[in-house]
Design an enzyme around this catalytic site. Structure first.
Site, PDB file in Angstrom:
ATOM      1  N   TYR A 164       0.831  -1.213   0.000  1.00  0.00           N
ATOM      2  CA  TYR A 164       0.000   0.000   0.000  1.00  0.00           C
ATOM      3  C   TYR A 164       0.865   1.262   0.000  1.00  0.00           C
ATOM      4  O   TYR A 164       0.443   2.314  -0.453  1.00  0.00           O
ATOM      5  CB  TYR A 164      -0.946  -0.027   1.196  1.00  0.00           C
ATOM      6  N   LYS A 171      -3.501   7.995   3.594  1.00  0.00           N
ATOM      7  CA  LYS A 171      -4.723   7.652   4.323  1.00  0.00           C
ATOM      8  C   LYS A 171      -4.593   7.992   5.805  1.00  0.00           C
ATOM      9  O   LYS A 171      -5.583   8.364   6.453  1.00  0.00           O
ATOM     10  CB  LYS A 171      -5.058   6.176   4.142  1.00  0.00           C
TER      11      LYS A 171
END
Length: 274
Positions: A164, A171
């Protein structure tokens, strides 16, 4: 019987195609009586087919609950201002905003986080986190008391998720933005929350290697399965509706319980030898 969003109107961003989580939420909202305006990524000047606009208009064609479609590049203040002005001219006041916008340059997303380029980091953070602040500020004068703002996040902002990479950092910043916005806008009775869905078959999911993640979640999650688009629609609609009137500053995990696990659990028995 009136729907959950009867008499409500708002703004939906980030619908790319029918597999988008944003579309699952928007569809649920409209089915419950809500009226929506939509934004899409601008098409390139030389794209005569207008693919981004075309994908969205095809989804909402003939739906009386979809009132307008407008391009928005969140790196440009004038685009955000134009969306706010269009929303004001069409609706006057609004009751909900769905923020579903994220991007990182593929070369940075695929590489190690430590090797993220300076320009790539700035662009990813601007689009994926700052855009929530900018959009919320632009539409703030249009929000009715008890309005709801919802963004989409992912567990990779709370814990390290292999692959990720820089998006996880973005995020984490987005999650923090939710908390600060919840405090600042709470004085106007405006709620701000995030929906953290597990891996799903979306454009962004496929870019993050969703197939392997789906197998992992199915094996580890207490419910032994993955979430569905229908569940994402219902959970997103809940957070945008009056049903969640006392909820703000929260990250709602929609992942069949995966986030509570500290060990592989039943996955050990199901996948011995892995």
């Amino acid at each position: 019987m009136a729907g959950l969003f009867e008499g409500k109107q708002g703004l939906i961003t980030g619908v790319f195609n029918k597999q988008s989580i944003a579309w699952a939420i928007a569809e649920r909202v409209m089915n419950e009586g809500g009226v929506c305006g939509f934004t899409h990524m601008p098409d390139k000047p030389d794209d005569t087919r207008k693919k981004n606009e075309g994908r969205l208009t095809k989804l909402i064609d003939g739906n009386p609950s979809a009132k307008f479609v407008i391009p928005m590049d969140v790196t440009k203040d004038e685009h955000i201002a134009a969306v706010a002005e269009k929303t004001k001219s069409e609706f006057g006041k609004i009751d909900f905003v769905l923020h579903s916008i994220a991007f990182a340059p593929p070369e940075d997303l695929r590489g190690e986080t430590v090797a993220t380029s300076r320009d790539g980091f700035k662009l990813a953070m601007e689009i994926s986190a700052y855009s929530l602040l900018a959009l919320s500020n632009a539409v703030r004068p249009l929000l009715n008391p008890d309005a709801s703002i919802l963004t989409l996040t992912y567990y990779g902002g709370e814990k390290m998720v292999q692959g990720y990479n820089v998006m996880g950092v973005c995020k984490a910043a987005l999650d923090s933005c939710v908390k600060y916005l919840a405090y600042e806008l709470g004085a106007d009775s405006i709620r701000v929350n995030a929906l953290s869905a597990g891996p799903m078959q979306t454009i962004s999911g496929r870019g993050a290697g969703v197939d392997d993640m789906l197998k992992l979640y199915e094996g580890m999650a207490p419910l032994n399965r993955n979430v569905t688009h229908e569940e994402a629609g219902k959970s997103g609609a809940f957070l945008l509706s009056d049903m969640s009137s006392g909820v703000t500053g929260e990250i709602l995990h929609l992942d069949c319980g995966y986030n509570v696990m500290g060990s592989p659990g039943r996955m050990v028995e199901k996948h011995k030898g892995l």
